[in-house]
Each structure stands twice: as C-alpha cells, then as structure tokens.
Design an enzyme around this catalytic site. Structure first.
Site, PDB file in Angstrom:
ATOM      1  N   HIS A   1       0.820  -1.203   0.000  1.00  8.54           N
ATOM      2  CA  HIS A   1       0.000   0.000   0.000  1.00  8.54           C
ATOM      3  C   HIS A   1       0.857   1.256   0.000  1.00  8.54           C
ATOM      4  O   HIS A   1       2.000   1.262   0.451  1.00  8.54           O
ATOM      5  CB  HIS A   1      -0.949   0.013   1.205  1.00  8.54           C
ATOM      6  CG  HIS A   1      -0.244   0.135   2.533  1.00  8.54           C
ATOM      7  ND1 HIS A   1       0.254   1.326   3.013  1.00  8.54           N
ATOM      8  CD2 HIS A   1       0.037  -0.792   3.478  1.00  8.54           C
ATOM      9  CE1 HIS A   1       0.813   1.124   4.197  1.00  8.54           C
ATOM     10  NE2 HIS A   1       0.707  -0.151   4.503  1.00  8.54           N
TER      11      HIS A   1
ATOM     12  N   ARG B   1      -6.185   0.982   3.826  1.00  5.51           N
ATOM     13  CA  ARG B   1      -5.038   1.509   3.080  1.00  5.51           C
ATOM     14  C   ARG B   1      -4.613   0.540   1.979  1.00  5.51           C
ATOM     15  O   ARG B   1      -4.166   0.976   0.912  1.00  5.51           O
ATOM     16  CB  ARG B   1      -3.879   1.838   4.015  1.00  5.51           C
ATOM     17  CG  ARG B   1      -3.324   0.679   4.843  1.00  5.51           C
ATOM     18  CD  ARG B   1      -2.352   1.233   5.875  1.00  5.51           C
ATOM     19  NE  ARG B   1      -1.673   0.218   6.668  1.00  5.51           N
ATOM     20  CZ  ARG B   1      -2.150  -0.324   7.768  1.00  5.51           C
ATOM     21  NH1 ARG B   1      -3.365   0.009   8.206  1.00  5.51           N
ATOM     22  NH2 ARG B   1      -1.457  -1.218   8.453  1.00  5.51           N
TER      23      ARG B   1
END
Length: 236
Positions: free
Chosen positions: A9, A60
């Site tokens: 991420h 995320r």
C-alpha cells in the site's frame, strides 16, 4: 507460467508520523494515493492484465489496490479481502511513535522487536483502544495479540496455499495488494529466503513487484516496475 504482482500500500498517515501501525485502519496520505495511482499506471504500461486480485481487510491496502486497478484501466476488478493478508500485528507497540519507543526501551530492544524474524513485541493488553477483538471484521476469528514476522508467515502461508496458489498454478495473473510484512512473508515463502536474511528485505510502498513463476510456482524472474524506487531482491 504465471505472473504474481505484489503491491505494498501507498504511504499511510502513520507511515508519515513514524508510528507502529499494524492492524489500525489508518488511511493513505495524498502521497500514498499518488503512489497507488502511479503503480497502476506502471502496470498498464507493462501491458499486464490482472485476472484475480486479493487484499487485506485494511482500507489503506484496499484503496491502494482499487486506485491502482482504476489507473491500469481495470477498475471493474473485484478484490477478495481476507484478514490473513493484514499487516503484522505490532502488539503493545501499536500506535506508538518509533523514535519515542526507542528512547524509552533502547534502540537495540526496539530493533529486535521490529526486525528480528521470530521475536514478537509485548502482547497487546485487552480492552484498550486498539483491542481488535471488538472489530466485527474479526468476529469469530482466532486473532493474535502480537506477532513476529514468523507468526505473520504462519497465518499467511495457509491462505496462500489454499486460495492464491491454485489460481497461479492455473496460469492466472494475480495481484496481491497488502502490507510490508504480509508481502515479505510471501517473498520468503516463494524465494526460500533464510530466516536471517528476510529481515533485510524491504518492499517499497506503491511500487509493483512483478514475479514470473514456473508451473511449480518457483520464481523465474522478479522486477520492480519503478526502477528508480526499487529495492534489492532475493536471487532467482
């Protein structure tokens, strides 16, 4: 032959603040969003079409995967979400500033908690702010109260073997949008990285790692699509 894309991420708010994040659902920063989008643009430029995609249950990672696939022109792809692809659980360190924690406990001790393969941080106390047993996403699950990289691998590997590996063996192109430590666990598994060496493997945020695999899921080649932000990889 099959293709696996590992995508960590993009930068999160707590990455920026230098805090132990683990399972806390912290969002991406503007920089993290830009990294996710660029990762997708690189996938598109490489001419890669993803057949199946996985992510953790943390936003995320979910947002990074979705933004990357949108930028790659594959925004309709649905992600399979599972907590076993979550970041490592940082136990009692969760939410703490890394520099302040080092000042309190000593840099050597924090380095052991952060980077050793099999030494977990102190367990998370029940009933506190970060008690994840209250989170409905983990209802009925036997979840940890702290993890080392070894115990992170212990939960990632069965999911990998049961859910992800069969699709790769079928020749599909698979994307896993997840976290630094859950992706390091996959790298250790695929490349048979020794325990002493995996602690030095870093995966940069938002930079797709493309791994070509043979029929037995042994790596044939591996490369980061953004060479300017690449990190050293285990030998193929």
């Amino acid at each position: 032959m099959s293709t696996l894309i590992l995508l960590r991420h993009g930068q999160s708010q707590w990455n920026l603040e230098n805090r132990f994040t683990g399972w806390v659902d912290v969002d991406l920063t503007a920089e993290g969003e830009a990294q996710a989008t660029k990762g997708g643009e690189l996938i598109k430029a490489a001419g890669i079409t993803v057949d199946r995609a996985y992510t953790s249950v943390l936003n995320r990672a979910i947002r990074t995967g979705a933004m990357a696939m949108a930028a790659a022109g594959q925004g309709d792809l649905e992600f399979i979400k599972d907590w076993r692809l979550n970041e490592r659980h940082y136990g009692g360190l969760t939410g703490l500033n890394k520099a302040e924690t080092a000042a309190k406990h000593g840099e050597d001790q924090v380095l052991v908690w952060r980077r050793s393969y099999d030494v977990p941080p102190p367990a998370l106390a029940p009933g506190g702010e970060w008690d994840f047993t209250k989170d409905e996403r983990y209802a009925g699950k036997s979840i940890p109260d702290t993890e080392s990289l070894k115990t992170t691998l212990d939960r990632v590997e069965p999911y990998w073997n049961a859910e992800i590996a069969p699709h790769l063996k079928a020749g599909e192109t698979v994307l896993v949008a997840a976290h630094g430590n859950s992706l390091r666990a996959i790298v250790k598994l695929l490349f048979a990285v020794p325990d002493s060496d995996i602690v030095g493997v870093e995966i940069p945020t938002g930079n797709p790692l493309v791994i070509e695999l043979d029929d037995g899921l042994k790596p044939i080649s591996a490369r980061y699509l953004d060479e300017s932000r690449a990190q050293p990889l285990p030998a193929v």
